[in-house]
Design an enzyme around this catalytic site. Structure first.
Site, PDB file in Angstrom:
ATOM      1  CG  HIS A   1     -70.405 -25.503  61.424  1.00 61.46           C
ATOM      2  ND1 HIS A   1     -70.340 -25.214  60.091  1.00 61.46           N
ATOM      3  CD2 HIS A   1     -69.138 -25.784  61.807  1.00 61.46           C
ATOM      4  CE1 HIS A   1     -69.090 -25.312  59.662  1.00 61.46           C
ATOM      5  NE2 HIS A   1     -68.337 -25.651  60.696  1.00 61.46           N
TER       6      HIS A   1
ATOM      7  CD  GLU B   1     -72.311 -28.761  61.772  1.00 59.42           C
ATOM      8  OE1 GLU B   1     -73.273 -28.042  62.129  1.00 59.42           O
ATOM      9  OE2 GLU B   1     -71.889 -28.805  60.599  1.00 59.42           O
TER      10      GLU B   1
ATOM     11  CG  HIS C   1     -70.492 -22.546  58.124  1.00 49.10           C
ATOM     12  ND1 HIS C   1     -71.332 -23.548  57.722  1.00 49.10           N
ATOM     13  CD2 HIS C   1     -69.500 -22.512  57.201  1.00 49.10           C
ATOM     14  CE1 HIS C   1     -70.865 -24.091  56.614  1.00 49.10           C
ATOM     15  NE2 HIS C   1     -69.749 -23.487  56.272  1.00 49.10           N
TER      16      HIS C   1
ATOM     17  CG  ASP D   1     -74.122 -22.679  59.910  1.00 53.06           C
ATOM     18  OD1 ASP D   1     -73.965 -22.226  58.758  1.00 53.06           O
ATOM     19  OD2 ASP D   1     -73.448 -23.627  60.353  1.00 53.06           O
TER      20      ASP D   1
END
Length: 194
Positions: A48, A130, A169, A179
């Site tokens: 992400h 992330e 993602h 993303d």
């Protein structure tokens, strides 16, 4: 807005412990986690990107979101998301600092409505990472190095996460998510993560 600084996780990532915490990561346990369904094999890694507010790096807003303490009045973008309950297993900052919110053995709430190869509910069987960034802004060398390192340790612990089972993602939630975005260099990442 007052600039806020996080501590840096200066130690290199190392293998996962029994609960799925990565050695060297700064631990900030999120309440937004729960048990995976019984008997679930962890076999997907999801990449992400996140920045709060969008396109702004640094500070503690991502922590605040994942720890349920985001002030809805601190920025106009925060009001509609302040009460959303989300988390990720890991966050890699622009400088490569590694923060872990959820141990890999538990379910983080990162994917939302999602499916991979026809199987829904990706949170049940995936690990989410992330990257502090945005779709159209290149990621840093430090982030690629740290991401490759984390991927190595995760895949060592969870060998069902093959190269073909690493997704963005946008791959598991097409039309809803974009993303990690076009600025993410998949060949560079995958070549380093072998």
């Amino acid at each position: 807005m007052t600039e806020r600084h996080d501590e840096s996780a200066g130690e290199p990532a190392s293998e996962l412990d029994a609960e799925g915490w990565i050695g060297g990561a700064l631990r900030r346990p999120s309440p937004n986690q729960d048990d995976r369904p019984a008997g679930t094999q962890i076999d997907l890694l999801v990449i992400h990107n996140i920045s709060l507010p969008p396109g702004t790096f640094g500070g503690g807003w991502i922590d605040d979101l994942f720890l349920n303490r985001l002030d809805p009045s601190a920025h106009p973008y925060f009001a509609p998301i302040a009460h959303v309950r989300v988390s990720s297993h890991l966050l890699i900052r622009r400088d490569g600092a590694l923060i872990q919110y959820v141990p890999c053995e538990r379910r983080a709430w990162h994917a939302g409505v999602s499916s991979f190869e026809g199987r829904e509910r990706c949170n049940d069987y995936s690990i989410g990472i992330e990257l502090e960034g945005a779709d159209l802004i290149p990621f840093t060398d430090a982030q690629y190095r740290r991401l490759a390192d984390c991927t190595h340790w995760i895949r060592t612990r969870y060998p069902a996460i093959t190269r073909e089972r690493i997704a963005g993602h946008s791959d598991i939630a097409p039309g809803r998510k974009t993303d990690p975005g076009p600025a993410f260099d998949w060949p560079r990442y995958l070549d380093r993560s072998q």
